[in-house]
Scaffold this motif. Sequence first.
Motif, short mmCIF file in Angstrom:
data_model
loop_
_atom_site.label_atom_id
_atom_site.label_comp_id
_atom_site.label_asym_id
_atom_site.label_seq_id
_atom_site.Cartn_x
_atom_site.Cartn_y
_atom_site.Cartn_z
N ASN A 1 0.83 -1.20 0.00
CA ASN A 1 0.00 0.00 0.00
C ASN A 1 0.86 1.25 0.00
OD1 ASN A 1 -2.42 -1.46 0.01
ND2 ASN A 1 -2.44 -1.57 2.25
N ALA A 2 1.98 1.18 0.68
CA ALA A 2 2.98 2.22 0.59
C ALA A 2 3.81 1.97 -0.66
CB ALA A 2 3.87 2.22 1.83
N LYS A 3 3.86 2.95 -1.54
CA LYS A 3 4.50 2.77 -2.84
C LYS A 3 6.00 2.57 -2.74
CE LYS A 3 0.80 3.11 -5.38
NZ LYS A 3 0.60 4.27 -6.26
N ASN A 4 6.57 2.80 -1.58
CA ASN A 4 8.00 2.59 -1.42
C ASN A 4 8.32 1.19 -0.91
OD1 ASN A 4 6.95 2.98 1.15
ND2 ASN A 4 8.79 4.01 1.91
N THR A 5 7.34 0.32 -0.94
CA THR A 5 7.52 -1.05 -0.48
C THR A 5 7.24 -2.02 -1.62
OG1 THR A 5 6.81 -0.43 1.76
CG2 THR A 5 6.83 -2.77 1.22
N VAL A 6 8.09 -3.01 -1.74
CA VAL A 6 7.92 -4.02 -2.76
C VAL A 6 8.17 -5.39 -2.15
CG1 VAL A 6 10.31 -3.92 -3.57
CG2 VAL A 6 8.51 -4.69 -5.13
N TYR A 7 7.45 -6.39 -2.66
CA TYR A 7 7.56 -7.74 -2.16
C TYR A 7 7.94 -8.69 -3.28
CZ TYR A 7 4.78 -5.70 1.60
OH TYR A 7 4.31 -4.89 2.61
N LEU A 8 8.53 -9.78 -2.90
CA LEU A 8 8.80 -10.87 -3.82
C LEU A 8 8.32 -12.16 -3.17
CD1 LEU A 8 10.06 -11.59 -6.60
CD2 LEU A 8 12.14 -12.21 -5.34
N GLN A 9 7.20 -12.66 -3.66
CA GLN A 9 6.68 -13.94 -3.19
C GLN A 9 7.33 -15.04 -4.01
OE1 GLN A 9 4.42 -14.67 -0.62
NE2 GLN A 9 5.07 -16.77 -1.05
N MET A 10 8.01 -15.94 -3.33
CA MET A 10 8.74 -17.01 -4.00
C MET A 10 8.12 -18.34 -3.61
SD MET A 10 12.66 -15.65 -3.55
CE MET A 10 12.64 -15.90 -1.77
N ASN A 11 7.56 -19.03 -4.60
CA ASN A 11 6.95 -20.33 -4.39
C ASN A 11 7.70 -21.39 -5.16
OD1 ASN A 11 4.84 -19.12 -2.86
ND2 ASN A 11 3.65 -18.74 -4.74
N SER A 12 7.45 -22.63 -4.80
CA SER A 12 8.08 -23.77 -5.47
C SER A 12 9.59 -23.58 -5.59
CB SER A 12 7.46 -23.97 -6.86
OG SER A 12 6.07 -24.19 -6.76
N LEU A 13 10.19 -23.22 -4.50
CA LEU A 13 11.61 -22.89 -4.51
C LEU A 13 12.46 -24.11 -4.83
CD1 LEU A 13 11.66 -20.46 -1.51
CD2 LEU A 13 12.50 -19.93 -3.81
N LYS A 14 13.52 -23.85 -5.57
CA LYS A 14 14.47 -24.87 -5.97
C LYS A 14 15.84 -24.54 -5.38
CE LYS A 14 12.18 -25.08 -10.49
NZ LYS A 14 12.39 -24.92 -11.96
#
Length: 122
Positions: free
Chosen positions: A73-86
């Motif tokens: 919601n804060a534009k200065n924040t970013v996420y990286l959702q990592m699934n099925s990790l190898k």
Amino acid sequence: QVQLAESGGGLVQPGGSLRLSCAASGSIFTMYGMGWYRQCPGKQRELVATITSAGDTNYADSVKGRFTISRGNAKNTVYLQMNSLKSEDTAVYYCATYWGVANWVKKSPDYWGQGTQVTVSS
């Protein structure tokens, strides 16, 4: 001066998931985009995913379908959702910012975070 702080890294088993977070501070100006890079052991730093202020996303082929980059919601924040990790995803992951179109086009970040370690191992 812009400071980037990554968090969320750790040890996870193959097939597991992690969510990385990045918060930018030190500037009140809107960034053109943000991105996630990673540096695997013995390799050069590579681009993983990017997102623009308009919400457009791009992914490296190696993570497409498994990773999702998003903004908070804060534009200065970013996420990286990592699934099925190898195991091949094991790397230090870096958050980066792009403050202008020129650097965005060149994919030359203006600022880097210090990195967060992600280890995928059984």
